[in-house]
Scaffold this motif. Sequence first.
Motif, PDB file in Angstrom:
ATOM      1  N   PHE B 237      21.651  30.121  34.371  1.00 34.80           N
ATOM      2  CA  PHE B 237      21.176  29.036  35.241  1.00 34.80           C
ATOM      3  C   PHE B 237      21.825  29.069  36.624  1.00 34.80           C
ATOM      4  N   GLU B 238      21.093  28.568  37.589  1.00 37.92           N
ATOM      5  CA  GLU B 238      21.663  28.213  38.881  1.00 37.92           C
ATOM      6  C   GLU B 238      21.781  26.705  38.858  1.00 37.92           C
ATOM      7  N   PHE B 239      22.898  26.187  39.315  1.00 35.80           N
ATOM      8  CA  PHE B 239      23.048  24.727  39.309  1.00 35.80           C
ATOM      9  C   PHE B 239      24.128  24.253  40.267  1.00 35.80           C
ATOM     10  N   PHE B 240      24.158  22.940  40.454  1.00 34.76           N
ATOM     11  CA  PHE B 240      25.239  22.278  41.188  1.00 34.76           C
ATOM     12  C   PHE B 240      26.074  21.520  40.173  1.00 34.76           C
ATOM     13  N   CYS B 241      27.327  21.283  40.533  1.00 33.56           N
ATOM     14  CA  CYS B 241      28.167  20.442  39.682  1.00 33.56           C
ATOM     15  C   CYS B 241      29.143  19.687  40.573  1.00 33.56           C
ATOM     16  N   SER B 242      29.190  18.392  40.379  1.00 33.43           N
ATOM     17  CA  SER B 242      30.212  17.606  41.069  1.00 33.43           C
ATOM     18  C   SER B 242      31.445  17.606  40.181  1.00 33.43           C
ATOM     19  N   GLN B 243      32.524  18.164  40.716  1.00 34.31           N
ATOM     20  CA  GLN B 243      33.775  18.225  39.952  1.00 34.31           C
ATOM     21  C   GLN B 243      34.783  17.337  40.664  1.00 34.31           C
ATOM     22  N   SER B 244      35.261  16.318  39.987  1.00 35.89           N
ATOM     23  CA  SER B 244      36.282  15.492  40.626  1.00 35.89           C
ATOM     24  C   SER B 244      37.519  15.494  39.763  1.00 35.89           C
ATOM     25  N   LEU B 245      38.645  15.823  40.359  1.00 36.70           N
ATOM     26  CA  LEU B 245      39.877  15.926  39.585  1.00 36.70           C
ATOM     27  C   LEU B 245      40.825  14.757  39.808  1.00 36.70           C
ATOM     28  N   SER B 246      40.439  13.825  40.675  1.00 31.43           N
ATOM     29  CA  SER B 246      41.321  12.690  40.978  1.00 31.43           C
ATOM     30  C   SER B 246      41.816  12.008  39.720  1.00 31.43           C
ATOM     31  N   ARG B 247      40.878  11.719  38.809  1.00 30.11           N
ATOM     32  CA  ARG B 247      41.222  10.931  37.637  1.00 30.11           C
ATOM     33  C   ARG B 247      42.086  11.725  36.654  1.00 30.11           C
ATOM     34  N   SER B 248      41.826  13.008  36.559  1.00 29.85           N
ATOM     35  CA  SER B 248      42.572  13.829  35.607  1.00 29.85           C
ATOM     36  C   SER B 248      44.038  14.015  36.009  1.00 29.85           C
ATOM     37  N   PHE B 249      44.325  13.745  37.277  1.00 30.01           N
ATOM     38  CA  PHE B 249      45.720  13.858  37.726  1.00 30.01           C
ATOM     39  C   PHE B 249      46.338  12.484  37.994  1.00 30.01           C
ATOM     40  N   GLY B 250      45.493  11.469  38.087  1.00 33.49           N
ATOM     41  CA  GLY B 250      46.001  10.136  38.412  1.00 33.49           C
ATOM     42  C   GLY B 250      46.188   9.948  39.909  1.00 33.49           C
ATOM     43  N   ILE B 251      45.328  10.624  40.701  1.00 33.96           N
ATOM     44  CA  ILE B 251      45.385  10.434  42.162  1.00 33.96           C
ATOM     45  C   ILE B 251      44.090   9.741  42.548  1.00 33.96           C
ATOM     46  N   TYR B 252      43.907   8.552  42.006  1.00 32.50           N
ATOM     47  CA  TYR B 252      42.638   7.843  42.147  1.00 32.50           C
ATOM     48  C   TYR B 252      42.267   7.580  43.593  1.00 32.50           C
ATOM     49  N   ASP B 253      43.297   7.335  44.406  1.00 33.61           N
ATOM     50  CA  ASP B 253      43.021   6.890  45.778  1.00 33.61           C
ATOM     51  C   ASP B 253      42.757   8.032  46.743  1.00 33.61           C
ATOM     52  N   GLU B 254      42.605   9.238  46.239  1.00 31.89           N
ATOM     53  CA  GLU B 254      42.363  10.334  47.179  1.00 31.89           C
ATOM     54  C   GLU B 254      40.948  10.902  47.160  1.00 31.89           C
ATOM     55  N   GLY B 255      40.214  10.691  46.082  1.00 31.26           N
ATOM     56  CA  GLY B 255      38.846  11.214  46.055  1.00 31.26           C
ATOM     57  C   GLY B 255      38.779  12.706  46.287  1.00 31.26           C
TER      58      GLY B 255
END
Lengths: 409, 409
Positions: B237-255
């Motif tokens: 497949f070709e696709f897009f993916c939004s990957q956000s790591l803020s929550r997995s590290f606990g840096i919620y306020d950085e996006g």
Amino acid sequence: MPTLSVFTDVPLAHKLEGSLLKTYRQDDCPNKLFLAYRACMTKEGRPWVSVVVQKTRLQISQDPSLNYEYLPTMGMKSFIQASLELLFGKHSQAIMENRVGGVHTVGDSGAFQLGARFLRTWRRDANVVYVISSQQEPHGRIFQDMGFTVHECSIWDPKKLRMDPNILFSVEIPRGCVLVIGNIVDCRLTQSQWAKFMSTLKSKRIFPFFDIPCQGLHNGDLEEDARILRYFVSGGFEFFCSQSLSRSFGIYDEGVGVLVVVALNNQHLLCVLSQLMSFARALWLNPPTAGARIITSILCNPALLGEWKQSLKEVVENIMLTKEKVKEKLRLLGTPGSWDHITEHSGTHGYLGLNPQQVEYLVKKKHIYIPKNGRINFTCINANNIDYITQGISEASSERKKTLIGIKV
Amino acid sequence: MPTLSVFTDVPLAHKLEGSLLKTYRQDDCPNKLFLAYRACMTKEGRPWVSVVVQKTRLQISQDPSLNYEYLPTMGMKSFIQASLELLFGKHSQAIMENRVGGVHTVGDSGAFQLGARFLRTWRRDANVVYVISSQQEPHGRIFQDMGFTVHECSIWDPKKLRMDPNILFSVEIPRGCVLVIGNIVDCRLTQSQWAKFMSTLKSKRIFPFFDIPCQGLHNGDLEEDARILRYFVSGGFEFFCSQSLSRSFGIYDEGVGVLVVVALNNQHLLCVLSQLMSFARALWLNPPTAGARIITSILCNPALLGEWKQSLKEVVENIMLTKEKVKEKLRLLGTPGSWDHITEHSGTHGYLGLNPQQVEYLVKKKHIYIPKNGRINFTCINANNIDYITQGISEASSERKKTLIGIKV
């Protein structure tokens, strides 16, 4: 049969930025120089960071009481408040009347993005944007992408080698349009000239959208660098302003901005802010805090604030000193032409006043990388490279002269 | 005559968020509880931050060699690389074939914003977006604002109190549309069911757009939480993916986000990335670095990486333990109904399986603030409040039952 890509029709985008920097990086010449960094540079050729920022960053990282929870979409309240007071003054009448507010944005691009969306939705009849600035602004494209018709005009007169305030009066700005007023600190109008300009805008119901990208880095005086805004507030205007403090603190990589809103009264302000929030929610949901936290800590602590102001003064003094030296060296080298324009203008960036051929000479023959319009970052010039640079400018200017009078070299 | 405001026609926007939190904050009851924080909370009721983040933040702030210059629009290269490897595995065939790339974005909203703009411009015929998720997603609105027709469907079946994978097969997704596949780790399909699903998408030329908002916080296993992506990569497949790591590290306020692009080959990838960059330039010009710098330092250092993985495991174990306790306490209280769904699903957030009246009972009578859909953050439950909460749930459930069988209380 091989699968066809979904992206078959997607072409390579035109290079929009960084091609000069890229060419510079690929250049093997040991003498190569890059004079177009966006950041303010130190004497050692590194991005300048206000000393007080380093200290504050360390302090913040050691503070166990800090909370790293999501910010509300509006952003960091204390940061917005401190930024507004920096712009309009702590005792600003408009702030006291609760008719000035802001939304914490991702840098100035974010502020323009947000403001443009609002205008697109809530001022449907205003589909023309005029951008007045001293340089090519990236913000024009943001409006363009949203369907506005954008006209740009520069107050820099490359023939007279000076900022020409008359452009403000000579350009026929259409009724009801949005007027982006870029960084024009150097456009020195008298108070009565401003009054005349403001009266034209008012009668034509033109909506001003200011850009204050580096308050304090022009005159080393925070009030002076935002004076034009205060004129407009006291003139009873409603307007937007993109305020970015990243550069004034040396936190270039954080993009700390505020979209400032000035309204006639609190009721209108709250409506506008609420609509802006709904756009911000889709854009970034929560603005990043790291830079805002550093800046707020400094602005809210009188001792740190004092140190920061002092650091701004030093940077500005250093810029003026560099400009004086460049001018003097060009004079001593017998460079043709007048170079007074270099010291007549403030700020990190300024026009050398070279024509495209002269710029090309510097890039191609001297490996001194300068944008086509000849607008350089003077903080890239230091004791180690000033002789090479002024020598190069002198050669480029003479070279052009020789070509013009027909001497083949 | 008083001046008319430019903003006269701008109404107050509808409250989009935070109204539950606002009501909670205004509540004077000493027993009040808020169970809808987005961040993962500690036993002490504070936003969780991986221990290794604090250490790394301090280290970074003490490093005099760091450069705070503007990032290129693409973002921090090392961060993007490390994030992609986390998602697809260090030895991913697709990464080695140079057909996987990404643009550093301002959180997941930024990633969706960027991706939606690209699709709007380069897949003009695809104006329908299907969002499949286990909850109401904010991303739907981003597409809607850009003129897409958005359909949302949840895989959570409130009657059967479980995630229903059959929804993937029963929904008639139109040919050529964009399919946003939200956080559906709990939608347990067998590999052959995935294969069947993928074959449908392929034959209908549906473009997948994944959302991976908290890799590692579901199963405490980074690979497991991204398994679905790897299926799609190996499915060609070709696709897009939004990957956000803020929550997995606990840096919620950085996006801290990445818009991940998987293309059939490097040539297509480069074209797509170049177009994305031109959109990113207008959106934020340079993404903020603070969070990305912390994450990259951790991901690129085996010792820190190990510590981070360990901290994820601990969080996930703790979540499971809390869910077990809640279930057990509800059983001991003789609460009507089955509560197995609580422990059957992974992640910080999950459905309590309460109906709107029961939720209202908890909010109004017990001051336990829960969203209308009954989806709570289980990490908000700790030793100090678990008894009060389970007692409340039990009462709410019995209350409803009593009302249903006609007993007026």
